[in-house]
Design a protein around this motif. Sequence first.
Motif, PDB file in Angstrom:
ATOM      1  N   LYS A   1      -1.669   0.567   3.617  1.00  0.00           N
ATOM      2  CA  LYS A   1      -2.066   0.004   2.319  1.00  0.00           C
ATOM      3  C   LYS A   1      -3.382  -0.770   2.412  1.00  0.00           C
ATOM      4  N   VAL A   2      -3.830  -1.035   3.631  1.00  0.00           N
ATOM      5  CA  VAL A   2      -5.103  -1.734   3.834  1.00  0.00           C
ATOM      6  C   VAL A   2      -6.235  -0.746   3.560  1.00  0.00           C
ATOM      7  N   LYS A   3      -7.271  -1.207   2.886  1.00  0.00           N
ATOM      8  CA  LYS A   3      -8.419  -0.362   2.554  1.00  0.00           C
ATOM      9  C   LYS A   3      -8.929   0.348   3.811  1.00  0.00           C
TER      10      LYS A   3
ATOM     11  N   ALA B   1      -6.625 -10.316   7.248  1.00  0.00           N
ATOM     12  CA  ALA B   1      -6.141 -11.192   6.175  1.00  0.00           C
ATOM     13  C   ALA B   1      -5.277 -10.402   5.192  1.00  0.00           C
ATOM     14  N   HIS B   2      -5.730  -9.197   4.826  1.00  0.00           N
ATOM     15  CA  HIS B   2      -4.956  -8.368   3.898  1.00  0.00           C
ATOM     16  C   HIS B   2      -3.626  -7.955   4.537  1.00  0.00           C
TER      17      HIS B   2
ATOM     18  N   LYS C   1      -1.178 -10.815   4.575  1.00  0.00           N
ATOM     19  CA  LYS C   1      -0.526 -11.022   3.268  1.00  0.00           C
ATOM     20  C   LYS C   1       0.586 -10.020   3.060  1.00  0.00           C
ATOM     21  N   LEU C   2       0.325  -8.775   3.420  1.00  0.00           N
ATOM     22  CA  LEU C   2       1.337  -7.735   3.241  1.00  0.00           C
ATOM     23  C   LEU C   2       2.566  -7.961   4.121  1.00  0.00           C
TER      24      LEU C   2
ATOM     25  N   ARG D   1     -15.229  -7.036   8.588  1.00  0.00           N
ATOM     26  CA  ARG D   1     -14.200  -6.076   8.166  1.00  0.00           C
ATOM     27  C   ARG D   1     -12.889  -6.307   8.911  1.00  0.00           C
TER      28      ARG D   1
ATOM     29  N   TYR E   1     -11.360  -1.231   6.342  1.00  0.00           N
ATOM     30  CA  TYR E   1     -10.781  -2.342   7.096  1.00  0.00           C
ATOM     31  C   TYR E   1      -9.737  -1.830   8.088  1.00  0.00           C
ATOM     32  N   ARG E   2      -8.937  -0.849   7.657  1.00  0.00           N
ATOM     33  CA  ARG E   2      -7.898  -0.284   8.521  1.00  0.00           C
ATOM     34  C   ARG E   2      -8.515   0.296   9.793  1.00  0.00           C
TER      35      ARG E   2
ATOM     36  N   ARG F   1     -11.313  -9.394   7.256  1.00  0.00           N
ATOM     37  CA  ARG F   1     -10.771  -9.077   5.924  1.00  0.00           C
ATOM     38  C   ARG F   1      -9.523  -8.204   6.044  1.00  0.00           C
ATOM     39  N   GLY F   2      -9.582  -7.227   6.945  1.00  0.00           N
ATOM     40  CA  GLY F   2      -8.425  -6.356   7.145  1.00  0.00           C
ATOM     41  C   GLY F   2      -7.225  -7.117   7.655  1.00  0.00           C
TER      42      GLY F   2
END
Length: 197
Positions: free
Chosen positions: A143-145, A185-186, A189-190, A179, A148-149, A182-183
Motif C-alpha cells: 500500500k506504500v507508494k 513513516a507511511h 502508520k499502516l 523517500r 517509497y516502497r 517518507r516510506g
Amino acid sequence: MALDKKLISLTDEELIKEFQDNNTIDAYEILVRRFKDPLMNFVFRFVGDRDVSTDIVQDTMIKFYLNKDSYKSIAKFSTWIYTIAGNLAKNELKRRGRRSMVSISNSDDEDFTLQIEDKKFIAPDRAADNEIKSKIVQNALLKVKTVYREMIVLRDIEGFSYEEIVEMTGISIGTVKSRINRGRAHLQKLLKNIYEV
C-alpha cells in the motif's frame, strides 16, 4: 552437471568478468544460483505476486545473459542485477496500473516470510502469529507508494547502502534518504497496531 569448483570461490565481479571474457557458462550459472532467491524476495516484496515475481526474475536472468557486456566493473555486480530486476518490476507495476485490491499468496514458503523472531524453535502459536504478522506487513508494504516502497525494500529488506541505492536508481542521496523516511513513516502508520499486545 557439476559446476567448476574453482569458479565457485570467485567473487561476483570476478565471475561476471569470466563470463564476459570467456563466455564461461558455469560462471553465469553460479551467479544465477547466487542471486535467484534474493532477487525473488526483492521482486516479491515489490510487486506482491509470486508468479509475476518468478517471471520477472527469469526475465532478469535472460537480460543479464544477453546484456552481459553492458556491465562495467566500476559498480558492484549486485547493484547492476538489482537495477535490472527493479526496472522490470516497475515496468510490471506500470503495465498493471494501480489496483485497489492486493493479492497475497497463502503459500507456506518460508523464503518470503518476514523474520520477526530469530530463534531455533518457535512455539506453534508464535509461528502462526509471526506468519499472520508477516502477511500484514507485506500487505501494508504494497500500500506504500511505489517510489517509497522501492527504497524501503532496497534499504531495509535487502540491506543495500544509500550509495548502492543511488547507483541503482540514479537519484541523489538526499532524495533516496527522503523517500526512505517518507516510506517508513507511511509504513509505520499502516502498521501502528501490529506489535501492540
